[in-house]
Write a protein that holds these residues in place. Structure first.
Motif, PDB file in Angstrom:
ATOM      1  N   THR A  30       0.848  -1.187   0.000  1.00 48.03           N
ATOM      2  CA  THR A  30       0.000   0.000   0.000  1.00 48.03           C
ATOM      3  C   THR A  30       0.883   1.237   0.000  1.00 48.03           C
ATOM      4  N   GLY A  31       0.545   2.153  -0.900  1.00 47.25           N
ATOM      5  CA  GLY A  31       1.304   3.390  -0.966  1.00 47.25           C
ATOM      6  C   GLY A  31       0.579   4.400  -1.836  1.00 47.25           C
ATOM      7  N   PRO A  32       0.878   5.671  -1.691  1.00 48.30           N
ATOM      8  CA  PRO A  32       0.213   6.692  -2.506  1.00 48.30           C
ATOM      9  C   PRO A  32       0.637   6.595  -3.963  1.00 48.30           C
ATOM     10  N   SER A  33      -0.152   7.195  -4.830  1.00 51.16           N
ATOM     11  CA  SER A  33       0.171   7.207  -6.251  1.00 51.16           C
ATOM     12  C   SER A  33       1.458   7.988  -6.463  1.00 51.16           C
ATOM     13  N   GLY A  34       2.345   7.413  -7.242  1.00 56.75           N
ATOM     14  CA  GLY A  34       3.641   8.036  -7.476  1.00 56.75           C
ATOM     15  C   GLY A  34       4.711   7.610  -6.517  1.00 56.75           C
ATOM     16  N   ALA A  35       4.436   6.634  -5.634  1.00 59.31           N
ATOM     17  CA  ALA A  35       5.432   6.175  -4.664  1.00 59.31           C
ATOM     18  C   ALA A  35       6.342   5.100  -5.220  1.00 59.31           C
ATOM     19  N   GLY A  36       6.141   4.652  -6.440  1.00 57.66           N
ATOM     20  CA  GLY A  36       7.006   3.632  -7.031  1.00 57.66           C
ATOM     21  C   GLY A  36       6.543   2.216  -6.759  1.00 57.66           C
ATOM     22  N   ARG A  37       5.242   1.997  -6.581  1.00 54.34           N
ATOM     23  CA  ARG A  37       4.742   0.639  -6.319  1.00 54.34           C
ATOM     24  C   ARG A  37       4.953  -0.271  -7.521  1.00 54.34           C
ATOM     25  N   SER A  38       4.651   0.200  -8.709  1.00 56.95           N
ATOM     26  CA  SER A  38       4.810  -0.635  -9.906  1.00 56.95           C
ATOM     27  C   SER A  38       6.270  -1.015 -10.134  1.00 56.95           C
ATOM     28  N   THR A  39       7.187  -0.104  -9.869  1.00 51.41           N
ATOM     29  CA  THR A  39       8.611  -0.414 -10.033  1.00 51.41           C
ATOM     30  C   THR A  39       9.053  -1.490  -9.057  1.00 51.41           C
ATOM     31  N   LEU A  40       8.577  -1.404  -7.823  1.00 52.35           N
ATOM     32  CA  LEU A  40       8.921  -2.429  -6.841  1.00 52.35           C
ATOM     33  C   LEU A  40       8.328  -3.776  -7.217  1.00 52.35           C
ATOM     34  N   LEU A  41       7.108  -3.797  -7.722  1.00 59.85           N
ATOM     35  CA  LEU A  41       6.484  -5.065  -8.122  1.00 59.85           C
ATOM     36  C   LEU A  41       7.233  -5.706  -9.279  1.00 59.85           C
ATOM     37  N   ASP A  42       7.721  -4.904 -10.204  1.00 65.03           N
ATOM     38  CA  ASP A  42       8.494  -5.466 -11.312  1.00 65.03           C
ATOM     39  C   ASP A  42       9.774  -6.133 -10.813  1.00 65.03           C
TER      40      ASP A  42
ATOM     41  N   ILE B  94       0.018  -7.808  -4.319  1.00 64.86           N
ATOM     42  CA  ILE B  94      -1.005  -6.846  -4.714  1.00 64.86           C
ATOM     43  C   ILE B  94      -0.545  -5.453  -4.324  1.00 64.86           C
ATOM     44  N   SER B  95      -0.827  -4.494  -5.195  1.00 64.49           N
ATOM     45  CA  SER B  95      -0.551  -3.097  -4.880  1.00 64.49           C
ATOM     46  C   SER B  95      -1.838  -2.304  -4.947  1.00 64.49           C
ATOM     47  N   ALA B  96      -1.976  -1.358  -4.025  1.00 69.10           N
ATOM     48  CA  ALA B  96      -3.196  -0.556  -3.947  1.00 69.10           C
ATOM     49  C   ALA B  96      -2.857   0.776  -3.305  1.00 69.10           C
ATOM     50  N   THR B  97      -3.729   1.734  -3.533  1.00 67.83           N
ATOM     51  CA  THR B  97      -3.599   3.048  -2.897  1.00 67.83           C
ATOM     52  C   THR B  97      -4.339   3.033  -1.557  1.00 67.83           C
ATOM     53  N   PRO B  98      -4.056   3.967  -0.680  1.00 66.86           N
ATOM     54  CA  PRO B  98      -4.764   3.985   0.610  1.00 66.86           C
ATOM     55  C   PRO B  98      -6.266   4.199   0.482  1.00 66.86           C
ATOM     56  N   SER B  99      -6.754   4.712  -0.640  1.00 67.17           N
ATOM     57  CA  SER B  99      -8.192   4.935  -0.797  1.00 67.17           C
ATOM     58  C   SER B  99      -8.967   3.651  -1.047  1.00 67.17           C
ATOM     59  N   VAL B 100      -8.294   2.577  -1.426  1.00 67.24           N
ATOM     60  CA  VAL B 100      -8.965   1.293  -1.662  1.00 67.24           C
ATOM     61  C   VAL B 100      -9.283   0.648  -0.320  1.00 67.24           C
ATOM     62  N   ALA B 101     -10.449  -0.003  -0.256  1.00 71.29           N
ATOM     63  CA  ALA B 101     -10.876  -0.646   0.997  1.00 71.29           C
ATOM     64  C   ALA B 101      -9.849  -1.671   1.450  1.00 71.29           C
ATOM     65  N   ALA B 102      -9.616  -1.693   2.718  1.00 69.17           N
ATOM     66  CA  ALA B 102      -8.634  -2.610   3.301  1.00 69.17           C
ATOM     67  C   ALA B 102      -9.189  -4.030   3.313  1.00 69.17           C
ATOM     68  N   PRO B 103      -8.330  -5.033   3.261  1.00 71.70           N
ATOM     69  CA  PRO B 103      -8.814  -6.417   3.356  1.00 71.70           C
ATOM     70  C   PRO B 103      -9.345  -6.702   4.748  1.00 71.70           C
ATOM     71  N   SER B 104     -10.162  -7.721   4.843  1.00 69.01           N
ATOM     72  CA  SER B 104     -10.731  -8.090   6.129  1.00 69.01           C
ATOM     73  C   SER B 104      -9.671  -8.705   7.028  1.00 69.01           C
ATOM     74  N   ALA B 105     -10.027  -8.825   8.290  1.00 71.19           N
ATOM     75  CA  ALA B 105      -9.064  -9.371   9.255  1.00 71.19           C
ATOM     76  C   ALA B 105      -8.800 -10.849   9.017  1.00 71.19           C
ATOM     77  N   ASP B 106      -9.721 -11.563   8.376  1.00 68.78           N
ATOM     78  CA  ASP B 106      -9.563 -12.997   8.144  1.00 68.78           C
ATOM     79  C   ASP B 106      -8.893 -13.320   6.811  1.00 68.78           C
ATOM     80  N   SER B 107      -8.452 -12.322   6.087  1.00 66.84           N
ATOM     81  CA  SER B 107      -7.859 -12.573   4.768  1.00 66.84           C
ATOM     82  C   SER B 107      -6.432 -13.088   4.848  1.00 66.84           C
ATOM     83  N   HIS B 108      -5.745 -12.889   5.982  1.00 67.28           N
ATOM     84  CA  HIS B 108      -4.360 -13.348   6.176  1.00 67.28           C
ATOM     85  C   HIS B 108      -3.422 -12.736   5.147  1.00 67.28           C
ATOM     86  N   LEU B 109      -3.650 -11.489   4.812  1.00 63.74           N
ATOM     87  CA  LEU B 109      -2.771 -10.757   3.907  1.00 63.74           C
ATOM     88  C   LEU B 109      -1.740  -9.973   4.718  1.00 63.74           C
TER      89      LEU B 109
END
Length: 867
Positions: free
Chosen positions: A122-134, A219-234
């Motif tokens: 999770t990180g804001p747009s422009g934080a380099g999430r896609s580069t890290l995933l690659d 998975i990469s997402a911005t902070p505005s996306v809903a967080a996973p549930s507590a039982d998701s084990h992510l």
């Protein structure tokens, strides 16, 4: 011919304005392009994509259904990844953003994925999430049997992602499995799935992860996306900005030289304002490169003119900046405000084609058209290099297989005037895509790559609510939706159909609106939503019926029949049929044509069949209670339906009790049999023939036994109806007309009847001693009736019973002397020893005849025959 570029002879090639009408097909030929139909299999259905009348759907024949698909090999998966990556445009002078200060996060992510754990970055747009995933994806190539699978969550639903995962692992062309088969297939996928820019979380993310238990997700997402549930084990990994030193290092790599002292101070201020987001330093590097290019352009003419002296200082009479290095002092660094919002300054230093591309991207909601479409849209043959300039400037970022404007770029461009005339540009893009998607040389997979730009063009035209825009949106939807369906990109197919249906409604194009309703119904049926499919297909059939579109109506009715066939179910037990074959609420049941129910009695429902069906048609409403049906009431209801008509009126044994009325049970059974009037009439006729045959046979047998009797009526004598009725056990209709012989209301069905005296040697008790014969003489053998008799002296010569006997006759000890005039309730014995039985026989009025003294004696001496 390349459908993405104009030919030299096409109109609009040398148009003076930068926005020519990009539909070259209009100027060449009026012949419509050939219709491209595609046949594919979706679950249990065989779907034929028909762009003219609407898609046709039918049950898939056994030979058309493919076998279980094969898995793709490593080389094939690598080729798919390369094809799905956004292409690097020609002329791109950007650089590969390095992974700076992310080594700790990179090692942790690789370690968790190797253990089979799923991680969300999770990180804001422009934080380099896609580069890290690659970078992490490159480290995990050999961890899973199915390798690494790259997916984009940009504008994708969980169902879309499941089908994309299925297509990345299995080789299944033109086949879309149903939900159950899809879940069974992806449950066996073992891969490291790198999912960038996901847009859903919570329960939807949990369902998506549960469907793929053998996969490890990054998975990469911005902070505005809903967080996973507590039982998701992510596992959660938050990605922050770079440090000050890391930001300066990134800026030096972007500029490709060491920073000057003033530039380092400017970069430090920028780091404090941007919180170290890498995207901001990529854009700052673009500003510094443009500044260096401008300084080089100013320095080159000065060197060629030779205005510099030997000391390298400027001439006092010369113009400022005409010496070596003096031009750099005239181009200052950007201000802190320009560094915080650098988009307008960067765009002002781009080429005209690049700025025009930005205007089209703003008009499309941030979506950039493919570089092959830019020459046709911008009217410049070299516009295909414009996208490379935007990439180098940090103004666009990859989004799946295409590019879009980076975060915050669209807002800054709109504030600088790039949003002016966006409705006209959106219309131009829609016209171009309408021609391109409908061209026979364009594969559906290429159209699916441009899905986001096409959909945003439709949405912009529908939202404009301007004259002519809706018609253009309809044209684009009609061209693009068949391609989306054939490419199995059904998420885009549904959105395009919704936009097209709304645009057709706004434009008043009823035929096009009916087409979109039909396609939505077919799509809903394929995706397992029969209720929505029925509503959409009925709307399409109604609109096409108004337009007298026979072919479209036939296609809609075929699809609707398939919906009805798939949604039918067995009728509930313990119910009775209602008049008209409708339910208790007055609506036709959906399974009325195919399901059967138990009939109340045998021989009625089993004999009726719809000529068009192969099963018995019985539609029954549910009732609260069940009443036991007596055979007497059933036969009485048959008599009502057969003799008295639908309302049970008229003479005969079927007229209701107490003056022709019906019991509630009789009314229900009469309602049941009303729809089978023809069958009941035939059955009643057959029953009548059987009864008459029995009567005739018994009468003949009785006549043969009485040949030698002198007490029988001779052929020349007249006889009353009583003689003809001796061999019958059925009820006789009552007559209230007296001597007129008109029938009166009958008694209630099911009442016991008087026993007959078949084969009796005693003379008839109803004959008069003065009854004339055919020659006018009195019969010497006729006996007077009993004093208690009230039967008429004459009756019609024939007897036609209308109903079968309801109950067997009651045996008596002694034969009756006279038929009863009223239905008694019990047997009584006369003073002379005669027995009168309980019966509901007819009661008539007639004139009394004198009786003979030997009447009772003759009756008492006659033999008794039990029925």
């Amino acid at each position: 011919m390349d459908p993405t570029n104009h030919r030299p002879e096409e109109p609009g090639r040398d148009h003076p304005t930068p926005h020519p009408a990009p539909r070259p097909a209009e100027g060449h030929s009026t012949t419509p392009p050939p219709v491209r139909t595609v046949q594919l299999v979706s679950g249990d259905y065989l779907l034929t994509i028909n762009p003219v009348d609407g898609s046709e759907i039918e049950p898939c024949p056994p030979g058309e259904r493919p076998d279980f698909p094969e898995r793709r090999g490593p080389d094939e998966r690598a080729e798919l990844r390369r094809a799905a990556a956004p292409p690097l445009p020609a002329g791109a002078v950007g650089f590969e953003v390095p992974v700076l200060e992310r080594e700790e996060e990179r090692e942790r992510l690789t370690r968790l994925l190797a253990r089979g754990r799923s991680v969300r970055v999770t990180g804001p747009s422009g934080a380099g999430r896609s580069t890290l995933l690659d970078a992490v994806a490159a480290d995990c190539e050999t961890l899973a049997p199915d390798g690494v699978i790259r997916l984009s969550g940009y504008r994708r639903t969980p169902t879309d992602l499941l089908y994309e995962l299925y297509a990345a692992v299995y080789r299944a062309p033109l086949y879309r499995p149903d939900r159950a088969e899809l879940l069974a297939a992806v449950a066996e996928v073992g891969a490291v799935v790198v999912l960038d820019d996901i847009e859903f979380g919570g329960a939807a993310l949990d369902e998506f992860l549960d469907a793929t238990p053998e996969c490890a997700f990054l998975i990469s997402a911005t902070p505005s996306v809903a967080a996973p549930s507590a039982d998701s084990h992510l596992e959660e990994v938050f990605l922050a900005g770079l440090s000050r030193s890391g930001s300066l290092e990134l800026l030096e790599r972007a500029v490709r030289r060491p920073l000057a002292e003033d530039e380092r101070g400017w970069a430090a201020d920028l780091w404090f304002e941007s919180e170290g987001l890498p995207l901001r330093f990529v854009q700052a590097g673009a500003l510094l490169r443009q500044r260096d290019a401008l300084r080089a352009e100013q320095a080159a003419p000065e060197e060629e003119a030779g205005f510099a002296d030997a000391s390298g200082t400027a001439d006092a009479s010369g113009t400022a900046g005409h010496s070596d290095g003096a031009g750099a002092r005239d181009i200052p660094l950007p201000t802190l405000a320009e560094g915080a919002a650098p988009v307008a300054l960067i765009a002002s230093r781009l080429s005209e084609a690049a700025r025009d591309t930005l205007r089209f991207a703003v008009a499309l909601g941030g979506e950039c058209p493919h570089q092959s479409h830019l020459p046709a849209l911008a009217g410049d043959t070299h516009a295909d290099t414009a996208l490379g300039e935007l990439i180098a400037g940090g103004l666009v970022t990859p989004a799946g297989p295409h590019y879009r404007l980076a975060v915050g770029v669209a807002d800054q461009l709109a504030a600088d005037g790039y949003a002016d005339g966006q409705s006209e540009r959106a219309s131009a893009v829609a016209q171009h895509y309408a021609w391109w998607t409908g061209h026979p040389s364009v594969a559906p997979e290429r159209v699916a790559v441009e899905a986001d730009a096409i959909l945003t063009a439709m949405a912009a035209l529908v939202a404009a609510r301007e004259p002519g825009r809706a018609e253009t949106a309809v044209l684009l939807a009609r061209s693009a939706t068949p391609a989306f369906a054939a490419a199995l990109h059904w998420g885009a197919w549904e959105r395009a159909l919704r936009h097209g249906q709304e645009a057709a409604r706004l434009a008043g194009q009823v035929a096009e609106e009916a087409y979109f309703h039909h396609e939505l119904g077919v799509l809903a049926l394929c995706t397992g939503n029969p209720d929505r499919a029925r509503a959409e297909l009925e709307a399409s059939i109604g609109l096409r019926g108004v337009l007298a579109d026979k072919r479209g109506t036939v296609a809609g009715r075929r699809a609707l029949a398939l919906v009805t066939d798939r949604t039918r179910g067995p009728a509930g037990p313990g119910v009775f049929a209602a008049p008209g074959g409708r339910t208790g609420a007055g609506e036709q049941g959906p399974d009325a044509r195919h399901d059967t129910s138990a009939a109340p009695f045998d021989g009625v429902s089993a004999g009726r069949r719809d000529p068009a069906d192969t099963e018995i048609t019985v539609v029954t409403p549910r009732v609260e209670t069940t009443t036991r049906i007596d055979r007497t009431d059933v036969l009485a209801a048959i008599g009502v339906a057969g003799a008295g008509g639908p309302e049970g009126k008229g003479g005969g044994a079927g007229a209701g009790r107490q003056g022709g009325g019906r019991t509630p049970l009789g009314r229900r059974i009469a309602a049941l049999t009303r729809t089978r009037r023809n069958l009941l009439a035939a059955g009643a006729g057959a029953l009548l023939v059987a009864v008459l045959g029995t009567v005739v046979a018994l009468g003949i047998a009785s006549g043969d036994g009485d040949k030698g009797s002198t007490d029988t009526v001779k052929p020349g004598q007249s006889s009353s109806r009583k003689d003809d009725d001796k061999g019958l056990t059925a009820e006789e209709p009552t007559s209230d007309a007296g001597e007129s012989g008109q029938p009166g209301p009958s008694s209630a069905p099911g009442t016991p009847t008087a026993p007959s005296t078949l084969g009796s040697d005693s003379p008839s008790a109803s004959e008069s001693p003065t009854a004339p014969s055919s020659s006018g003489e009195a019969s010497p053998t006729a006996e007077p009736p009993s004093p208690s008799s009230s039967e008429p002296t004459t009756r019609p010569p024939t007897h036609r019973p209308t109903t079968p006997p309801t109950t067997p006759p009651t045996p008596t000890k002694t034969p009756p002397t006279t038929p009863p005039t009223t239905p008694p309730t019990s047997s009584t014995t006369s003073p002379g020893g005669d027995t009168t039985n309980t019966a509901s026989g007819p009661a008539t009025t007639a004139s009394s005849s004198p009786t003979s003294p030997g009447s009772s004696a003759s009756s008492a001496s006659s033999p008794s025959v039990s029925a």
